[in-house]
Design an enzyme around this catalytic site. Structure first.
Site, short mmCIF file in Angstrom:
data_model
loop_
_atom_site.label_atom_id
_atom_site.label_comp_id
_atom_site.label_asym_id
_atom_site.label_seq_id
_atom_site.Cartn_x
_atom_site.Cartn_y
_atom_site.Cartn_z
N ASN A 1 0.76 29.15 -12.52
CA ASN A 1 1.60 29.98 -11.34
C ASN A 1 2.70 29.04 -12.17
O ASN A 1 3.88 29.74 -12.16
CB ASN A 1 1.25 29.38 -10.29
CG ASN A 1 0.46 30.55 -9.83
OD1 ASN A 1 0.73 31.68 -9.27
ND2 ASN A 1 -0.89 29.49 -9.95
N HIS B 1 -1.17 31.69 -2.08
CA HIS B 1 -2.47 31.63 -1.80
C HIS B 1 -4.01 31.91 -2.51
O HIS B 1 -3.38 33.55 -2.54
CB HIS B 1 -3.48 30.86 -0.34
CG HIS B 1 -5.06 31.20 -0.29
ND1 HIS B 1 -4.77 29.82 -0.02
CD2 HIS B 1 -5.50 32.13 0.28
CE1 HIS B 1 -6.47 30.17 0.34
NE2 HIS B 1 -6.90 31.72 0.37
N ASP C 1 -2.38 27.50 5.26
CA ASP C 1 -2.34 28.86 5.52
C ASP C 1 -1.66 30.17 6.45
O ASP C 1 -1.88 30.73 7.00
CB ASP C 1 -3.48 29.05 4.60
CG ASP C 1 -3.31 28.54 3.37
OD1 ASP C 1 -3.02 28.52 2.56
OD2 ASP C 1 -5.40 28.38 2.71
C1 GAR Z 1 -4.32 28.52 -7.88
O1 GAR Z 1 -5.03 30.03 -7.88
C2 GAR Z 1 -3.45 28.79 -6.63
O2 GAR Z 1 -3.54 30.07 -5.79
C3 GAR Z 1 -4.55 27.52 -5.73
O3 GAR Z 1 -4.95 27.04 -7.25
C4 GAR Z 1 -5.07 27.79 -8.44
C5 GAR Z 1 -3.41 27.05 -8.85
O4 GAR Z 1 -3.89 27.67 -10.25
N1 GAR Z 1 -4.15 27.04 -4.78
C6 GAR Z 1 -5.72 27.44 -3.28
O5 GAR Z 1 -6.00 27.60 -3.56
C7 GAR Z 1 -4.28 26.75 -2.72
N2 GAR Z 1 -5.37 27.00 -0.97
P1 GAR Z 1 -2.85 26.81 -11.00
O6 GAR Z 1 -2.46 25.19 -11.36
O7 GAR Z 1 -3.05 26.80 -12.10
O8 GAR Z 1 -1.76 27.13 -11.36
#
Ligand code: GAR
Length: 208
Positions: free
Chosen positions: A14, A110, A151
């Site tokens: 992200n 999320h 959330d």
């Molecule tokens: C993402 O899918 C984000 O939505 C999730 O962690 C991942 C991080 O990926 N967040 C949650 O679950 C928060 N409750 P990334 O490090 O590749 O961006």
């Protein structure tokens, strides 16, 4: 320019989507001022360094108490003089003091359509495992402002993603990222940077 700090714990896909859209001009009015991780091994830190973004790592393991860690986290973020904090896969429970200090100036991504599959215990792959177990046909992602709950803050953007019969938690996680997260998180930052939204009575409304 809105000074944006991104908090991360892991891979940072992200974060990469945000960096790419700032560099391509798809997000305007934003300076990526800091990337803060609670995990020294997070690949997200390498992504930030590759793009010349200042980084800081602050691990709970280095502090005797949760309170000391929280204080250090707040001090670290304050040092960068941020206008907006983006939680992009930051797996730390946010202290209330930080929520109060950055009210309507801190957002989170999320990986589900809130209020489904959110709250305590719903993070990362577990969210997609729960969605598949429940048999939903549509899931997605949500960007919201952070409040004192888990959330529960005002929703900025959501995007739906179809679930396939043969999905595994991993395949669904990847599609939710590709089709929803990497799109709506940068889009939300752009809306905030350009003054296009505000919070009114606990809900996000467009100003333009
Ligand atoms: C993402 O899918 C984000 O939505 C999730 O962690 C991942 C991080 O990926 N967040 C949650 O679950 C928060 N409750 P990334 O490090 O590749 O961006």
């Amino acid at each position: 320019m809105l000074r944006v700090g991104v908090c991360v714990s892991g891979g940072g896909t992200n974060l990469q989507a945000i960096i790419d859209k700032v560099e391509s001009g798809a997000i305007t009015g934003v300076e990526l001022a800091a990337v803060v991780s609670n995990n020294a091994g997070a690949y997200a830190l390498t992504r930030a360094k590759n793009h010349g973004i200042p980084v800081a790592c602050i691990s709970p393991k280095d502090y005797g108490t949760r309170e000391a860690f929280h204080r250090a986290l707040i001090e670290t973020l304050d040092r960068f003089h941020l206008d907006l904090i983006v939680l992009a896969g930051f797996l730390v429970v946010i202290p209330e003091e930080l929520v109060r200090k950055y009210r309507n100036r801190m957002i989170n991504i999320h990986p589900s359509l809130i209020p489904s599959f959110c709250g305590t215990g719903n993070y990362g792959l577990a969210v997609h495992e729960h969605a598949l177990k429940r048999g939903v046909k549509v899931t997605g992602a949500t960007v919201h402002f952070v409040d004192e709950g888990t959330d529960t803050g005002p929703i900025i953007l959501q995007k739906a993603v179809s679930v396939r019969e043969d999905d595994t938690p991993e395949s669904l996680q990847l599609r939710v990222m590709e089709e929803a997260e990497w799109e709506i998180l940068p889009a939300a930052i752009d809306l905030i940077a350009n003054g296009n939204i505000r919070v009114e009575n606990g809900r996000v409304v467009r100003t333009t």
